[in-house]
Write an enzyme that holds these catalytic residues in place. Structure first.
Site, mmCIF file in Angstrom:
data_model
loop_
_atom_site.group_PDB
_atom_site.id
_atom_site.type_symbol
_atom_site.label_atom_id
_atom_site.label_comp_id
_atom_site.label_asym_id
_atom_site.label_seq_id
_atom_site.Cartn_x
_atom_site.Cartn_y
_atom_site.Cartn_z
ATOM 1 N N TYR A 133 -42.584 -12.403 -29.726
ATOM 2 C CA TYR A 133 -41.748 -13.077 -30.734
ATOM 3 C C TYR A 133 -42.612 -14.084 -31.394
ATOM 4 O O TYR A 133 -42.056 -14.450 -32.660
ATOM 5 C CB TYR A 133 -40.588 -13.734 -29.696
ATOM 6 C CG TYR A 133 -39.868 -13.036 -28.985
ATOM 7 C CD1 TYR A 133 -39.318 -11.959 -29.479
ATOM 8 C CD2 TYR A 133 -39.476 -13.302 -27.663
ATOM 9 C CE1 TYR A 133 -38.421 -10.981 -28.958
ATOM 10 C CE2 TYR A 133 -38.171 -12.622 -26.986
ATOM 11 C CZ TYR A 133 -38.010 -11.330 -27.581
ATOM 12 O OH TYR A 133 -37.084 -10.324 -26.924
ATOM 13 N N GLU A 142 -40.346 -25.216 -25.460
ATOM 14 C CA GLU A 142 -40.749 -25.373 -24.072
ATOM 15 C C GLU A 142 -40.280 -26.545 -23.481
ATOM 16 O O GLU A 142 -40.214 -26.667 -22.212
ATOM 17 C CB GLU A 142 -42.407 -25.491 -24.088
ATOM 18 C CG GLU A 142 -43.044 -24.288 -24.657
ATOM 19 C CD GLU A 142 -42.978 -23.069 -23.396
ATOM 20 O OE1 GLU A 142 -42.609 -23.265 -22.650
ATOM 21 O OE2 GLU A 142 -43.432 -22.074 -23.830
#
Length: 331
Positions: A133, A142
């Site tokens: 990706y 994140e």
């Protein structure tokens, strides 16, 4: 060389799509989680008010994979996006470029519909998928986690009636709603990412098509908070859900139960609409919010990450497919 064809699904594909969904569940060792039916999937794809869209990947004339997606929304951008709920390629058809072609196809669709971003989720342990990706231009978020309310915790929250006033927004509320949105952007130190306009927000809230809904919280006749939300979808459940894009209360009116009242209102809407789940994102550093959401019965999913392609990366991904014989179609 065999030709790869990507095309919008038709009603004749529904049984094949459910077979592919079952294959995905088996691959993920989640066969027990699939509770949907052909009839429900057909209604959600092709009924009077379709919730989702799907494309079928065919290789050498055989169904090799599928993608199921829907429109999400960014309140800060005041633009719709595309959210990829599921992408699956049968094991015998992998390493043929099908996954990349599907992502490029959907990026083209996002660009053609003037979407602000293209998103999906990935498990944090799936390092090969994450690397793939990233090569496609995606950013991995994140610092956020998915919060989810489902089953008994959802119905329990919906059953808690509050005396605090929470109501649907109206077109006349747009200036107030946008002012609160600016307050949220300033509070989050993200004013530079607030690029939408009141006009675009009002059009997407109350125009046709509409992409998002909003509720407002009032205290002594003053609007002091808001939440924006839109329908999402669970392929395994073949049921719609609700996704909260933003929820904000003015700092001066916190600790008065307004956050719980708004979540309760959204839970009531989810139950009334026969949704399978209510979801939103939370920042990993926001321990206070995480503790609050857990008290409301929410699960914080530790291992899922959001992937996002936007701006130049989105147009670059869209360009990778090229001008082949694919028909993007329109809603």
């Amino acid at each position: 060389m065999f030709e790869l064809t990507l095309r919008p699904a038709t009603p004749a594909d529904v049984s094949v799509l459910l077979d592919l969904i079952m294959a995905l569940a088996e691959y993920e060792k989640l066969s027990h989680a699939v509770t949907g039916t052909v009839e429900a999937l057909k209604e959600h794809l092709f009924g009077a008010n379709p919730d989702i869209e799907a494309i079928v990947a065919e290789y050498a004339g055989q169904a090799a994979g599928f993608a199921l997606f829907f429109h999400n929304y960014s309140t800060f951008l005041a633009k719709p996006g595309i959210y990829l709920e599921d992408l699956f390629v049968l094991p015998q058809f992998r390493r043929l470029g099908i996954g990349k072609a599907v992502l490029s196809y959907l990026a083209q669709l996002a660009v053609s519909r003037n979407c602000g971003r293209f998103e999906w989720s990935v498990l944090d342990w799936n390092e090969s998928a994450i690397a793939f990706y990233k090569r496609m231009g995606a950013s991995i978020l994140e610092s956020t986690r998915i919060c989810r309310l489902t089953e008994e915790p959802l119905t329990e929250l919906a059953s808690n009636n509050s005396s605090l006033k929470v109501r649907p927004a109206t077109p006349e509320d747009t200036p107030t709603l946008f002012h609160l949105l600016q307050g949220k952007a300033e509070f989050d130190q993200k004013l530079d990412t607030l690029t939408g306009t009141p006009e675009a927000l009002q059009r997407h809230l109350f125009g046709e098509p509409s992409y998002i809904e909003a509720i407002l919280a009032e205290s002594e006749g003053e609007v002091v908070g808001f939440a924006t939300f839109f329908p999402n979808y669970s392929t395994f459940l073949t049921r719609q859900g609700l996704y909260v894009d933003d929820l904000f209360i003015l700092p001066s009116h916190r600790r008065q139960g307004l956050g719980k009242a708004m979540l309760g209102h959204l839970a009531q809407l989810a139950v009334k609409r026969d949704c399978g789940r209510l979801e939103w994102l939370v920042a990993v550093w926001n321990d206070q919010a995480i503790a609050f959401y857990k008290r409301m019965g929410a699960s914080v999913l530790p291992d899922w990450r959001i992937c996002r392609v936007a701006d130049d990366k989105l147009t670059q991904l869209a360009a990778q497919l090229g001008d082949n014989n694919q028909n993007l179609g329109e809603k």
